[in-house]
Design an enzyme around this catalytic site. Structure first.
Site, PDB file in Angstrom:
ATOM      1  N   HIS A  83       0.840  -1.201   0.000  1.00 38.92           N
ATOM      2  CA  HIS A  83       0.000   0.000   0.000  1.00 38.92           C
ATOM      3  C   HIS A  83       0.881   1.260   0.000  1.00 38.92           C
ATOM      4  CE1 HIS A  83      -3.219   2.777   1.603  1.00 38.92           C
ATOM      5  NE2 HIS A  83      -2.162   3.316   2.178  1.00 38.92           N
ATOM      6  N   GLU A  84       1.897   1.251   0.855  1.00 37.53           N
ATOM      7  CA  GLU A  84       2.772   2.430   0.962  1.00 37.53           C
ATOM      8  C   GLU A  84       3.547   2.658  -0.330  1.00 37.53           C
ATOM      9  OE1 GLU A  84       2.434   4.422   3.357  1.00 37.53           O
ATOM     10  OE2 GLU A  84       1.135   3.087   4.503  1.00 37.53           O
ATOM     11  N   GLU A 106      -6.032   7.241  -0.712  1.00 39.72           N
ATOM     12  CA  GLU A 106      -5.797   6.017   0.067  1.00 39.72           C
ATOM     13  C   GLU A 106      -6.433   4.802  -0.607  1.00 39.72           C
ATOM     14  OE1 GLU A 106      -3.747   5.696   2.405  1.00 39.72           O
ATOM     15  OE2 GLU A 106      -3.361   7.812   2.781  1.00 39.72           O
TER      16      GLU A 106
END
Ligand SMILES: [Zn+2]
Length: 418
Positions: free
Chosen positions: A277-278, A355
């Site tokens: 995700h990062e 996000e």
């Protein structure tokens, strides 16, 4: 053309530019996360755990919203009455009313007033996060962190105020132009330098020991085309039980940072999922996008403040002659705070979309929606997040999709829905 006409023209151009950049860079499309899947995911979470998370957030709310209300009230009282101008005058008095002393000491007094009145609420919040086992910080450690963040804020505030009032002092007619450019540059500098300078003030970082997890994280980053220099462990466990990971730095300084709590609380597969995700943020240049939007927005704000400065009634309320003098710091902060309160939902919306895109990136990169979902469940459990928060709060301030939304997105992805 007068400076005011130039300012108005520049404002329009910057607003158009801001709208274009926002339209192009914000991921407007949201990957599907059907409500039916969200409710199914919610139903599968342990009931007592959901109840405890909701209890925790109910206990936090009075402290959070109390601080917000009192902070705003005091800021408005300082900005929309002559009280703020009086405080700044007091700050400059020992130095004969010198503008530098007014800017630095007056600025300190006005911001400190806001900090001091919200302090009891911050302490209240600390008792709640300790009671629920999220924070393990003593009052000593809490105070040290608070003083550190005040010190960081004071340094940045001093640079910003000194720069701003130097410009209004030496270019009283054209300060908006230099001020807007300077503020935009400051936002860019802070965005890239701050993490490097500030992270070590709060945490210690050590390279992750060689092993299968480190290798798989570096391999993941390489496969993603986002090479990292190192994988570091942050000693978050000395203050919190909460888990997190992030990617910071750009180009050759890019590194993955994993909280040590994450290593003890989550499975290696879940750590990989979080890091994926990062990496999504890094790959999509989310920090750069945020920085450009922030720099443009700040430049717009400076010019808008300049134009607002010709509103005689407002200046009379604050007891100042111009908006460009240090005695108007209170008025400046009041306007900025009000805009912040109004703009919060828009910021939260943009953040949630970004996000959700990073989540989608993690799903594509790992090809493992099941582990992604278990990671979300773990994060929610350990961090005691409300898995499905009240709509009003979600819309006003949620920076991330809710836990059930993220679990639902994984399920939809697993079924091939895009
Ligand atoms: Zn993220």
């Amino acid at each position: 053309m007068t400076p005011r006409a130039w300012a108005a023209g520049t404002l329009v151009v910057l607003l158009v530019l801001l709208a274009v950049v926002a339209a192009v860079t914000i991921p407007w499309h949201r990957p599907p996360a059907p409500r039916a899947d969200q409710l199914a995911a919610l139903g599968q979470l342990p009931r007592d755990q959901v109840a405890r998370a909701r209890e925790f957030h109910s206990a936090l709310r009075p402290g959070s919203y109390g601080a917000m209300a009192i902070g705003l009230l005091v800021t408005l009282a300082l900005g929309l009455t002559p009280l703020g101008a009086w405080l700044v005058t007091q700050g400059g008095r020992p130095f004969g009313g010198n503008w530098i002393a007014q800017a630095l000491l007056g600025g300190l007094l006005v911001t400190l007033a806001g900090e001091v009145v919200t302090l009891p609420f911050a302490a209240w919040r600390h008792t709640v996060v300790v009671r629920y086992g999220i924070s393990i910080q003593s009052w000593g450690g809490w105070t040290v962190d608070l003083l550190k963040s005040w010190a960081v804020g004071a340094v940045i505030g001093a640079v910003a105020l000194l720069g701003f009032y130097a410009v209004t002092h030496f270019a009283p007619r054209w300060w908006w132009a230099f001020g807007a450019a300077g503020a935009a540059v400051l936002v860019v500098l802070l965005s890239f330098i701050l993490p490097v300078l500030v992270e070590p003030v709060f945490n210690k970082f050590t390279p992750m020991a060689d092993g299968p997890l480190r290798s798989s994280l570096i391999e993941l980053a390489d496969r993603d085309g986002v090479p990292v220099r190192d994988v570091l462990i942050a000693d978050a466990s000395r203050r919190t039980r909460a888990v997190n990971a992030y990617v910071s730095g750009i180009g050759p300084t890019r590194r993955i940072v994993v909280y040590d709590t994450m290593i003890t609380e989550a499975t290696p597969g879940e750590v990989v999922s979080v890091v994926a995700h990062e990496l999504g943020h890094a790959k999509d240049n989310d920090v750069l996008t945020g920085t450009i939007l922030g720099a443009l927005g700040t430049a717009v704000a400076v010019i808008a403040l300049y134009l607002l400065g010709s509103w005689a009634g407002l200046l009379r309320l604050a007891g100042v002659d111009t908006i460009g003098e240090p005695r108007a710091i209170g008025l400046l902060l009041a306007v900025v705070s009000l805009v912040g309160v109004v703009a919060a939902p828009a910021q939260a919306f943009v953040s949630r979309r970004i996000e959700a895109r990073a989540d989608e990136h993690a799903l594509v990169l790992t090809g493992d929606p099941a582990t992604f979902e278990s990671m979300q469940r773990r994060l929610g459990t350990v961090n005691l997040s409300d898995p499905d928060p009240p709509t009003w709060e979600y819309l006003y301030s949620a920076s991330h999709p809710s836990t059930v939304e993220r679990m639902a997105a994984a399920r939809a992805y697993g079924r091939g829905e895009r």
